[in-house]
Write an enzyme that holds these catalytic residues in place. Structure first.
Site, PDB file in Angstrom:
ATOM      1  N   GLY A   1      44.020  26.368 -14.442  1.00 41.61           N
ATOM      2  CA  GLY A   1      45.301  25.975 -14.945  1.00 41.61           C
ATOM      3  C   GLY A   1      45.355  25.427 -16.472  1.00 41.61           C
ATOM      4  O   GLY A   1      44.486  25.920 -17.147  1.00 41.61           O
ATOM      5  N   ASP A   2      46.352  24.398 -16.710  1.00 38.74           N
ATOM      6  CA  ASP A   2      46.145  24.241 -18.052  1.00 38.74           C
ATOM      7  C   ASP A   2      45.003  23.378 -18.494  1.00 38.74           C
ATOM      8  O   ASP A   2      44.633  23.661 -19.733  1.00 38.74           O
ATOM      9  CB  ASP A   2      47.696  23.130 -18.300  1.00 38.74           C
ATOM     10  CG  ASP A   2      47.642  21.879 -17.586  1.00 38.74           C
ATOM     11  OD1 ASP A   2      46.713  21.789 -16.409  1.00 38.74           O
ATOM     12  OD2 ASP A   2      48.427  21.214 -17.751  1.00 38.74           O
TER      13      ASP A   2
ATOM     14  N   THR B   1      46.537  28.386 -10.491  1.00 38.23           N
ATOM     15  CA  THR B   1      47.151  27.077 -10.030  1.00 38.23           C
ATOM     16  C   THR B   1      48.224  26.840  -9.218  1.00 38.23           C
ATOM     17  O   THR B   1      49.304  27.941  -9.470  1.00 38.23           O
ATOM     18  CB  THR B   1      47.246  26.264 -11.461  1.00 38.23           C
ATOM     19  OG1 THR B   1      47.986  25.070 -10.884  1.00 38.23           O
ATOM     20  CG2 THR B   1      48.277  26.824 -12.272  1.00 38.23           C
ATOM     21  N   ILE B   2      48.241  26.154  -8.229  1.00 32.36           N
ATOM     22  CA  ILE B   2      49.423  26.168  -7.236  1.00 32.36           C
ATOM     23  C   ILE B   2      50.630  25.303  -8.089  1.00 32.36           C
ATOM     24  O   ILE B   2      51.613  25.460  -7.650  1.00 32.36           O
ATOM     25  CB  ILE B   2      49.049  25.184  -5.969  1.00 32.36           C
ATOM     26  CG1 ILE B   2      48.556  23.895  -6.329  1.00 32.36           C
ATOM     27  CG2 ILE B   2      47.957  26.037  -5.238  1.00 32.36           C
ATOM     28  CD1 ILE B   2      48.745  23.195  -5.010  1.00 32.36           C
ATOM     29  N   ASP B   3      50.464  24.635  -9.385  1.00 29.64           N
ATOM     30  CA  ASP B   3      51.267  23.901  -9.961  1.00 29.64           C
ATOM     31  C   ASP B   3      52.367  24.526 -10.492  1.00 29.64           C
ATOM     32  O   ASP B   3      53.561  24.075 -10.551  1.00 29.64           O
ATOM     33  CB  ASP B   3      50.801  22.833 -10.695  1.00 29.64           C
ATOM     34  CG  ASP B   3      49.679  21.913 -10.172  1.00 29.64           C
ATOM     35  OD1 ASP B   3      49.914  21.874  -8.869  1.00 29.64           O
ATOM     36  OD2 ASP B   3      48.809  21.373 -10.939  1.00 29.64           O
TER      37      ASP B   3
ATOM     38  N   ARG C   1      46.826  23.692  -0.787  1.00 31.42           N
ATOM     39  CA  ARG C   1      46.108  24.739  -1.478  1.00 31.42           C
ATOM     40  C   ARG C   1      45.242  25.574  -1.062  1.00 31.42           C
ATOM     41  O   ARG C   1      44.968  26.610  -1.632  1.00 31.42           O
ATOM     42  CB  ARG C   1      45.202  23.729  -2.528  1.00 31.42           C
ATOM     43  CG  ARG C   1      45.172  23.882  -3.832  1.00 31.42           C
ATOM     44  CD  ARG C   1      44.768  22.785  -4.610  1.00 31.42           C
ATOM     45  NE  ARG C   1      43.443  22.195  -4.419  1.00 31.42           N
ATOM     46  CZ  ARG C   1      42.969  21.361  -5.085  1.00 31.42           C
ATOM     47  NH1 ARG C   1      43.619  20.539  -6.116  1.00 31.42           N
ATOM     48  NH2 ARG C   1      41.496  21.152  -5.087  1.00 31.42           N
TER      49      ARG C   1
HETATM   50  O1  F6P Z   1      46.321  21.262 -10.091  1.00 32.63           O
HETATM   51  C1  F6P Z   1      46.093  21.508  -8.720  1.00 32.63           C
HETATM   52  C2  F6P Z   1      46.351  20.219  -7.957  1.00 32.63           C
HETATM   53  O2  F6P Z   1      46.430  20.398  -6.288  1.00 32.63           O
HETATM   54  C3  F6P Z   1      47.478  19.278  -8.442  1.00 32.63           C
HETATM   55  O3  F6P Z   1      48.865  19.615  -7.792  1.00 32.63           O
HETATM   56  C4  F6P Z   1      46.979  17.958  -7.849  1.00 32.63           C
HETATM   57  O4  F6P Z   1      47.432  17.036  -8.759  1.00 32.63           O
HETATM   58  C5  F6P Z   1      45.414  18.023  -8.304  1.00 32.63           C
HETATM   59  O5  F6P Z   1      45.267  19.376  -8.312  1.00 32.63           O
HETATM   60  C6  F6P Z   1      44.839  17.216  -7.181  1.00 32.63           C
HETATM   61  O6  F6P Z   1      43.485  17.390  -7.337  1.00 32.63           O
HETATM   62  P1  F6P Z   1      42.184  17.198  -6.567  1.00 32.63           P
HETATM   63  O7  F6P Z   1      41.861  18.224  -6.086  1.00 32.63           O
HETATM   64  O8  F6P Z   1      41.140  16.229  -7.497  1.00 32.63           O
HETATM   65  O9  F6P Z   1      42.597  16.085  -5.406  1.00 32.63           O
END
Ligand code: F6P
Length: 302
Positions: free
Chosen positions: A104-105, A127-129, A252
């Site tokens: 992702g970004d 990325t799922i976002d 996810r």
């Molecule tokens: O970037 C993907 C994501 O699932 C976001 O939607 C979320 O804010 C973040 O990652 C959560 O991250 P972690 O895996 O550290 O809980």
């Protein structure tokens, strides 16, 4: 000079379809007599020299699974110059002609740093976002369906008891997931930032729920609200029980949708094709129904 060795890594939050992208790159490498090396644990693997051969043995039985065969990571060390230098040395020592980065970004920012230091990179938006400038990122479709399916299951119990629910949804700062899910489950009760108006939410729930129809489902983006506390307040004010739910990694994980598999596989193949044509430095993703290339700088939504 002919391309001999390509490396590939997955970085940031894993997204369903990352493995299909690796498979697409592998097939294209096989067709063109190129070695594909996997870097483990995202950018940390570059620093620690964790390179493995991508072959049928590694891929067998795992291509259509969620997560990442190569594991992922959010490397803090990569930002430090001594570790970054090691990453450059390891890429050189392993004779890597080009690196494919799926993420992702945050991962794309790492890719820019490598590019600016002479590494040939190609990125895929994983990325799922959906927070990059493509119609969809790899994994968004699967995550949307995961969330909708989970809420459908939750709704069965809500309907049986006449409860409402407050459900926390991922997406980081991007509202695409929560908005798409809201449309799909037909709810207008959305909290997307911290300064929401609780009174108008209560008013709207009271006006819309008569006890006979779909129970009220409030979707909350990330930490825009404390969902335990909000459930209590809504319960008190609306006189309906509200159950808080954190879906977490259910969103996810899981097997990628047909859409994500196809998208990711073809993007992986295209990445290798671009490298063979010595066309580096871009991100390959979907615009409408076509794969296009964009400069990394032009891919950020935030
Ligand atoms: O970037 C993907 C994501 O699932 C976001 O939607 C979320 O804010 C973040 O990652 C959560 O991250 P972690 O895996 O550290 O809980």
């Amino acid at each position: 000079m002919k391309i001999k060795n390509i490396a590939i890594l997955t970085s940031g939050g894993d997204s369903p379809g990352m493995n299909s992208a690796i498979f697409g790159a592998f097939v294209a490498c096989q067709d063109n007599d190129i070695n594909l090396l996997g870097v483990l644990n995202g950018y940390d693997g570059l620093i620690d020299n964790d390179f493995i051969k991508v072959d049928y043995q590694l891929l067998a039985g795992r291509i259509n699974r969620g997560g990442s065969i190569l594991k992922s990571g959010r490397s803090k060390r990569f930002l430090k110059s001594n570790h970054f230098k090691n990453a450059l040395i390891n890429l050189k020592d392993n004779k890597i002609d080009a690196l494919i980065i799926i993420g992702g970004d945050g991962s794309l920012k790492g890719a820019m740093k490598l590019r600016d230091n002479g590494i040939n990179v190609i990125c895929l938006p994983g990325t799922i976002d959906n927070d990059l400038n493509f119609t969809y990122t790899i994994g968004f479709d699967t995550a949307t369906n995961n969330i909708v399916n989970a809420i459908d299951n939750i709704s069965d119990s809500l309907s049986s008891f006449g409860y409402g629910a407050v459900i926390k949804i991922m997406g980081n700062q991007c509202t695409d997931l929560i908005d798409t899910v809201a449309d799909a489950i037909h709810t207008n009760f959305l909290i997307k930032n911290k300064d929401f108006d609780i009174n108008s939410l209560v008013k709207s729930i009271k006006a819309n729920y008569d006890g006979n129809h779909l129970p009220p489902i409030v979707l909350v983006l990330e930490d825009s609200a404390d969902i335990e506390n909000l459930s209590k307040i809504l319960q008190e004010k609306c006189k309906i029980q509200f159950r808080p739910h954190i879906l977490g990694y259910i969103q996810r994980g899981g097997t990628p949708s047909a859409f994500d598999r196809r998208y990711a596989f073809t993007a992986g193949e295209y990445a290798v094709k671009s490298i063979i044509e010595k066309n580096y430095g871009s991100v390959i993703g979907l615009m409408g129904d076509k794969l296009v290339k964009k400069e990394i700088e032009n891919c950020f939504k935030f």
